[in-house]
Scaffold this motif. Sequence first.
Motif, PDB file in Angstrom:
ATOM      1  N   SER A 250       0.978  -1.155   0.128  1.00 26.74           N
ATOM      2  CA  SER A 250      -0.112   0.454  -0.162  1.00 26.74           C
ATOM      3  C   SER A 250       0.788   1.010   0.247  1.00 26.74           C
ATOM      4  O   SER A 250       1.704   1.713   1.131  1.00 26.74           O
ATOM      5  N   GLY A 251       0.350   2.071  -0.826  1.00 27.52           N
ATOM      6  CA  GLY A 251       1.317   3.751  -1.466  1.00 27.52           C
ATOM      7  C   GLY A 251       2.687   3.134  -1.201  1.00 27.52           C
ATOM      8  O   GLY A 251       3.772   4.262  -1.217  1.00 27.52           O
ATOM      9  N   LEU A 252       2.888   2.118  -2.446  1.00 30.41           N
ATOM     10  CA  LEU A 252       4.417   1.934  -3.068  1.00 30.41           C
ATOM     11  C   LEU A 252       3.773   0.774  -4.402  1.00 30.41           C
ATOM     12  O   LEU A 252       2.922  -0.036  -4.463  1.00 30.41           O
ATOM     13  N   THR A 253       4.659   0.988  -5.148  1.00 36.14           N
ATOM     14  CA  THR A 253       4.200   0.464  -6.512  1.00 36.14           C
ATOM     15  C   THR A 253       5.652  -0.256  -6.839  1.00 36.14           C
ATOM     16  O   THR A 253       6.755  -0.272  -7.348  1.00 36.14           O
ATOM     17  N   PHE A 254       5.760  -1.728  -6.499  1.00 35.50           N
ATOM     18  CA  PHE A 254       6.983  -2.721  -6.800  1.00 35.50           C
ATOM     19  C   PHE A 254       6.939  -2.933  -8.106  1.00 35.50           C
ATOM     20  O   PHE A 254       8.546  -3.118  -8.252  1.00 35.50           O
ATOM     21  N   SER A 255       6.715  -2.091  -9.057  1.00 37.46           N
ATOM     22  CA  SER A 255       7.548  -1.971 -10.576  1.00 37.46           C
ATOM     23  C   SER A 255       8.253  -1.589 -10.452  1.00 37.46           C
ATOM     24  O   SER A 255       9.202  -1.074 -11.246  1.00 37.46           O
ATOM     25  N   ARG A 256       7.919  -0.442  -9.379  1.00 38.65           N
ATOM     26  CA  ARG A 256       9.255   0.743  -9.671  1.00 38.65           C
ATOM     27  C   ARG A 256      10.580   0.180  -8.486  1.00 38.65           C
ATOM     28  O   ARG A 256      11.431   1.547  -7.983  1.00 38.65           O
ATOM     29  N   TYR A 257      10.444  -1.049  -8.117  1.00 34.68           N
ATOM     30  CA  TYR A 257      11.588  -1.659  -7.040  1.00 34.68           C
ATOM     31  C   TYR A 257      11.933  -2.838  -7.182  1.00 34.68           C
ATOM     32  O   TYR A 257      11.536  -3.813  -8.039  1.00 34.68           O
ATOM     33  N   THR A 258      12.870  -3.122  -6.922  1.00 33.65           N
ATOM     34  CA  THR A 258      14.161  -4.619  -6.633  1.00 33.65           C
ATOM     35  C   THR A 258      13.646  -4.467  -5.224  1.00 33.65           C
ATOM     36  O   THR A 258      12.718  -4.112  -3.725  1.00 33.65           O
ATOM     37  N   VAL A 259      12.759  -6.159  -5.675  1.00 31.14           N
ATOM     38  CA  VAL A 259      11.598  -6.941  -4.380  1.00 31.14           C
ATOM     39  C   VAL A 259      12.210  -8.287  -4.544  1.00 31.14           C
ATOM     40  O   VAL A 259      13.528  -9.363  -4.734  1.00 31.14           O
ATOM     41  N   ALA A 260      12.489  -9.007  -2.936  1.00 32.05           N
ATOM     42  CA  ALA A 260      12.657 -10.140  -2.472  1.00 32.05           C
ATOM     43  C   ALA A 260      12.143 -10.664  -1.195  1.00 32.05           C
ATOM     44  O   ALA A 260      11.280  -9.896  -0.773  1.00 32.05           O
ATOM     45  N   TRP A 261      12.589 -11.809  -0.944  1.00 35.63           N
ATOM     46  CA  TRP A 261      12.220 -12.641  -0.041  1.00 35.63           C
ATOM     47  C   TRP A 261      13.377 -12.961   0.936  1.00 35.63           C
ATOM     48  O   TRP A 261      13.772 -13.321   0.827  1.00 35.63           O
TER      49      TRP A 261
ATOM     50  N   GLU B 252      18.018 -14.532   6.869  1.00 32.04           N
ATOM     51  CA  GLU B 252      18.523 -14.336   5.461  1.00 32.04           C
ATOM     52  C   GLU B 252      17.692 -14.984   4.642  1.00 32.04           C
ATOM     53  O   GLU B 252      17.006 -15.012   4.676  1.00 32.04           O
ATOM     54  N   PHE B 253      18.395 -14.504   3.419  1.00 32.15           N
ATOM     55  CA  PHE B 253      18.350 -14.129   2.223  1.00 32.15           C
ATOM     56  C   PHE B 253      17.728 -15.056   1.438  1.00 32.15           C
ATOM     57  O   PHE B 253      18.434 -16.106   1.457  1.00 32.15           O
ATOM     58  N   VAL B 254      16.643 -14.674   0.830  1.00 30.06           N
ATOM     59  CA  VAL B 254      16.148 -15.891  -0.132  1.00 30.06           C
ATOM     60  C   VAL B 254      15.748 -16.254  -0.978  1.00 30.06           C
ATOM     61  O   VAL B 254      16.241 -17.150  -1.701  1.00 30.06           O
ATOM     62  N   ALA B 255      15.677 -15.129  -1.677  1.00 30.41           N
ATOM     63  CA  ALA B 255      14.766 -14.673  -2.844  1.00 30.41           C
ATOM     64  C   ALA B 255      15.184 -13.399  -2.946  1.00 30.41           C
ATOM     65  O   ALA B 255      15.098 -12.299  -2.665  1.00 30.41           O
ATOM     66  N   VAL B 256      15.291 -12.669  -4.562  1.00 28.96           N
ATOM     67  CA  VAL B 256      15.406 -11.695  -4.978  1.00 28.96           C
ATOM     68  C   VAL B 256      15.661 -11.053  -6.223  1.00 28.96           C
ATOM     69  O   VAL B 256      15.413 -12.246  -7.823  1.00 28.96           O
ATOM     70  N   ARG B 257      14.394  -9.976  -7.138  1.00 27.76           N
ATOM     71  CA  ARG B 257      14.078 -10.261  -8.576  1.00 27.76           C
ATOM     72  C   ARG B 257      14.204  -8.480  -8.802  1.00 27.76           C
ATOM     73  O   ARG B 257      13.400  -7.735  -7.836  1.00 27.76           O
TER      74      ARG B 257
ATOM     75  N   ARG C 210       6.282 -11.719  -9.647  1.00 27.81           N
ATOM     76  CA  ARG C 210       5.578 -10.391  -9.254  1.00 27.81           C
ATOM     77  C   ARG C 210       4.466 -10.548 -10.609  1.00 27.81           C
ATOM     78  O   ARG C 210       4.826 -10.379 -11.730  1.00 27.81           O
ATOM     79  N   ASP C 211       3.289 -10.123  -9.637  1.00 26.36           N
ATOM     80  CA  ASP C 211       2.273  -8.907 -10.774  1.00 26.36           C
ATOM     81  C   ASP C 211       1.788  -7.695 -10.435  1.00 26.36           C
ATOM     82  O   ASP C 211       1.625  -7.721  -9.575  1.00 26.36           O
TER      83      ASP C 211
ATOM     84  N   VAL D  13       3.829  -9.848  -5.148  1.00 29.68           N
ATOM     85  CA  VAL D  13       4.855 -10.416  -5.331  1.00 29.68           C
ATOM     86  C   VAL D  13       4.050 -11.394  -4.530  1.00 29.68           C
ATOM     87  O   VAL D  13       4.280 -11.928  -3.426  1.00 29.68           O
ATOM     88  N   TYR D  14       4.874 -12.051  -4.740  1.00 30.85           N
ATOM     89  CA  TYR D  14       4.551 -14.124  -4.728  1.00 30.85           C
ATOM     90  C   TYR D  14       6.053 -14.849  -4.551  1.00 30.85           C
ATOM     91  O   TYR D  14       7.471 -14.387  -5.491  1.00 30.85           O
ATOM     92  N   LEU D  15       6.343 -15.564  -3.652  1.00 30.37           N
ATOM     93  CA  LEU D  15       7.724 -16.801  -3.617  1.00 30.37           C
ATOM     94  C   LEU D  15       6.387 -17.886  -3.248  1.00 30.37           C
ATOM     95  O   LEU D  15       5.658 -18.196  -2.314  1.00 30.37           O
ATOM     96  N   GLU D  16       7.186 -18.380  -4.429  1.00 32.39           N
ATOM     97  CA  GLU D  16       6.263 -19.669  -5.000  1.00 32.39           C
ATOM     98  C   GLU D  16       7.391 -21.083  -4.304  1.00 32.39           C
ATOM     99  O   GLU D  16       8.941 -21.396  -4.803  1.00 32.39           O
TER     100      GLU D  16
END
Length: 123
Positions: free
Chosen positions: A23-34, A44-49, A70-71, A77-80
């Motif tokens: 909310s208040g943030l657009t994922f398409s403008r950022y690097t996203v991670a889990w 610990e780091f899991v994944a990054v897009r 990501r959609d 953002v998803y983590l399958e």
Amino acid sequence: QLQASGGGLVQPGGSLRLSCAASGLTFSRYTVAWFRQAPGKEREFVAVRRLSGGSTYYGDSVKGRFTISRDNAKNLVYLEMNSLKPEDTAVYYCAAGTPILSSSRSETGFRFWGQGTLVTVSS
């Protein structure tokens, strides 16, 4: 601003899909991670897009089993997670930011964080 969901109890070998909404943030403008934090352990780091080029990177322990995506239309953002193991048990956090490539696996590269969702892998 970020909210992770989809955690729960799953048997070894099972699958789960985590979601992260903003909310208040657009994922398409950022690097996203889990990232994840198991009981008694450091996060610990899991994944990054990455934003630039959409490259994805994974932690060694999840490579080949987990997929980050990501959609942009839904701003999610998803983590399958497949072939889950008991050692995957942890609180999973989504994050967004603008890290340089060398910091893509570091918590310090991410400004925005979700509250975490618990994944328990047990029979």
